[in-house]
Write an enzyme that holds these catalytic residues in place. Structure first.
Site, PDB file in Angstrom:
ATOM      1  N   SER A  98      44.109  37.241  33.489  1.00 18.97           N
ATOM      2  CA  SER A  98      42.744  37.143  32.982  1.00 18.97           C
ATOM      3  C   SER A  98      42.187  38.542  32.774  1.00 18.97           C
ATOM      4  O   SER A  98      42.625  39.498  33.437  1.00 18.97           O
ATOM      5  CB  SER A  98      41.873  36.381  33.988  1.00 18.97           C
ATOM      6  OG  SER A  98      40.495  36.477  33.659  1.00 18.97           O
ATOM      7  N   TYR A 155      38.647  35.594  42.835  1.00 14.29           N
ATOM      8  CA  TYR A 155      39.404  35.297  41.617  1.00 14.29           C
ATOM      9  C   TYR A 155      39.886  36.596  40.971  1.00 14.29           C
ATOM     10  O   TYR A 155      41.058  36.723  40.584  1.00 14.29           O
ATOM     11  CB  TYR A 155      38.535  34.502  40.647  1.00 14.29           C
ATOM     12  CG  TYR A 155      39.208  34.173  39.337  1.00 14.29           C
ATOM     13  CD1 TYR A 155      40.088  33.099  39.242  1.00 14.29           C
ATOM     14  CD2 TYR A 155      38.966  34.931  38.195  1.00 14.29           C
ATOM     15  CE1 TYR A 155      40.711  32.795  38.040  1.00 14.29           C
ATOM     16  CE2 TYR A 155      39.582  34.633  36.995  1.00 14.29           C
ATOM     17  CZ  TYR A 155      40.452  33.564  36.912  1.00 14.29           C
ATOM     18  OH  TYR A 155      41.074  33.271  35.731  1.00 14.29           O
TER      19      TYR A 155
END
Length: 240
Positions: free
Chosen positions: A146, A159
């Site tokens: 990501s 995350y």
């Protein structure tokens, strides 16, 4: 070989293949001729992906497994090798989100859930599937990370940490496996219009779509053999 199926005869394992990005990647690779082996925790969603592949004339196999449970991935790898005798592509896509709280308020079990899935799960997957590639002196591993692994993500520190860690893992494993003729790449998309991504304040029509990530994976696995892209950053044309 049919030029419309550049992956004909190859076998591709995709984790988290039941929905979203993983489903799109599996369907794309199957359209390119690969047998798509679908891994994930929920058999019903894996079956939906498999059905769409079969209806399009593709080849697929469903192996339900939880990437955070080592023995389940060991079983999946054994089954892939016994059934197909090869593994050409491994896409480590399965992941979970966590975007709702500052780190100092995050419950420790939530930290464990995110890191165990997004980072430890990729370690388990590589540990189990890479020996098949090493024996064949061939393979391509693609880890789906990501842009949160490149940039700050307030209220999503766990995350982000998992994705920064995944990027570092990818670069290091790529060096470990180059001598075995195995290419290792990481794809870092921005926000994708799936159940996982945070949508608050964003226009889903301008966000990346799962098929955009699948297209990036397709580019990576059809590179000429003498080179590989170690990192690919994927952004939407218009900021959502």
């Amino acid at each position: 070989m049919d030029t419309g199926q550049p992956l004909a005869g190859q076998v591709a394992v995709v984790t988290g293949a039941g929905r979203g990005i993983g489903s799109a990647i599996a369907r794309k690779l199957a359209r390119m001729g690969a047998t798509a082996v679908l891994c994930g925790r929920t058999k019903s969603t894996l079956d939906e992906t498999a059905q769409s592949i079969l209806e399009a004339g593709g080849k697929t196999e469903v192996i339900p497994c939880d990437i955070t449970v080592l023995h389940q991935l060991e079983y999946a790898a054994t089954r892939v090798e016994s059934t197909f005798g090869r593994l050409d592509i491994l896409v480590n896509n399965a992941g979970v989100g966590g975007f709702n709280d500052a780190l100092h308020n995050l419950p420790p079990d939530e930290w464990d859930r995110i890191l165990n899935t997004n980072l430890r799960g990729v370690f388990y997957s590589i540990r189990c599937f890479v020996p098949i590639m090493i024996r064949a002196y061939s393979g391509h591993i693609i880890n789906i990370s990501s842009l949160a692994g490149k940039n700050a993500l307030p209220n999503g520190a766990a995350y982000a940490a998992s994705k920064w860690g995944l990027n570092g893992l990818t670069y290091s494993v790529a060096e470990e496996l180059r001598g075995h003729n195995i290419r290792v790449s990481v794809v870092c998309p921005g926000s994708v219009d799936t159940e996982l991504s945070p949508h608050a304040g964003k226009d889903p029509n301008k966000m990346l779509q799962p098929d955009d990530v699948a297209h990036a994976v397709a580019m990576l696995v059809t590179q000429a053999p003498q080179s590989f892209v170690s990192e690919l950053l994927l952004r939407p044309t218009q900021k959502p």
